[in-house]
Design an enzyme around this catalytic site. Sequence first.
Site, PDB file in Angstrom:
ATOM      1  N   ASP A  69       0.818  -1.206   0.000  1.00 12.22           N
ATOM      2  CA  ASP A  69       0.000   0.000   0.000  1.00 12.22           C
ATOM      3  C   ASP A  69       0.854   1.259   0.000  1.00 12.22           C
ATOM      4  O   ASP A  69       2.054   1.227   0.306  1.00 12.22           O
ATOM      5  CB  ASP A  69      -0.913   0.015   1.227  1.00 12.22           C
ATOM      6  CG  ASP A  69      -1.864  -1.170   1.232  1.00 12.22           C
ATOM      7  OD1 ASP A  69      -2.263  -1.593   0.138  1.00 12.22           O
ATOM      8  OD2 ASP A  69      -2.183  -1.669   2.319  1.00 12.22           O
ATOM      9  N   GLU A  70       0.203   2.378  -0.273  1.00 11.10           N
ATOM     10  CA  GLU A  70       0.895   3.661  -0.289  1.00 11.10           C
ATOM     11  C   GLU A  70       0.925   4.345   1.063  1.00 11.10           C
ATOM     12  O   GLU A  70       1.735   5.250   1.284  1.00 11.10           O
ATOM     13  CB  GLU A  70       0.272   4.607  -1.323  1.00 11.10           C
ATOM     14  CG  GLU A  70      -1.145   5.047  -1.016  1.00 11.10           C
ATOM     15  CD  GLU A  70      -2.196   4.149  -1.638  1.00 11.10           C
ATOM     16  OE1 GLU A  70      -3.192   4.686  -2.149  1.00 11.10           O
ATOM     17  OE2 GLU A  70      -2.037   2.924  -1.611  1.00 11.10           O
TER      18      GLU A  70
END
Length: 343
Positions: A69-70
């Site tokens: 994920d970011e």
Amino acid sequence: MTDTFVLKHRPEDFRVRENVLVPLTDQAGADQHYVLLHKRGYTTMETVRLIAERLGVPSQDIGYAGLKDEDGVTEQLLSLPLTARHAAHELLTAEFLETVDAGRLLRLSHYGYGTEPLTVGRLNGNGFRVVLRNLDEATAARIGDRRRINLLFVNYYDTQRFGVPGGPKRTHLVGAALLNQDWARARMELAGLNAPESAAARRWAGADQDFFAGLDPRAVAFYLAAHSSYGWNARVRELIATTCPTDTDDVRVDGLPYRFPTTAAGVAALLAARHELPYMRYAYRGGPVELPTVRPTVVQAQLTVGDHGPDDAFPGRHAVEVGFQLPAGCYATTALRQLIVQR
């Protein structure tokens, strides 16, 4: 939920490093260059597209074993084709990959050479170091006063499977439309997701099916898998209702429904009833390709408790740091939610 705890208040609160082993060889006999990607504020697929553009190769030529994920600080391996040898060397020293841009960071470092491109499914698992914030004193003490915690948790797909942070959680609807070959509906849903592909979906003026044909097949497969994941979660919720009819917490997280047993015995009852359920994985090769498999309903994790005390981000509240390993495909966020819920 029994506590308004906070995850990922700062990117550094959520650190992830993947566990994947690749055989290394001398550069002379290799056709893959393995690099370690350290990132913050970028998805894996977004990063792959940026690197592919810089190298001048199709994004499918950049290999990875799992998606990160970011909204955290993550490390993972990528494989780059050695046919782009000179460009890859420049990429490792490219200034844009070393600088922070509005809280975002990409950095690549040399790892080694080999003959096997990284592929999804090669991942063994991930290691996590996470800070739980905004805890009340009793919950912080329950977790922080223990050196190790043996956690049984329901192996749900968590909300990041269904949309990017801050965006609508509707990736499963894109997948459903793709399976129905409703290409216009699929593109419309994708356009509204705030996903890395959304802007291109909004601009597209050609045939809707051609838009998806032009995407990295792994990206299309992700949306198909999101549809399958949503259905898998629903079956698990139904099972919990029969195996653990009391002592459950029905919640909505980012608008999505979950049912968590509030005792370890309740999770164990689910495990005893059905230790795994069928799950349909997907590839995309001009159309959906079904890959039947199974997924465990329950996972066991050993958590190591680290620093704990007053929360510097939420005055009057408490924070606890925990470290743990999870098998590939498991979500740390759903494990931690259940850590908070379980009595």
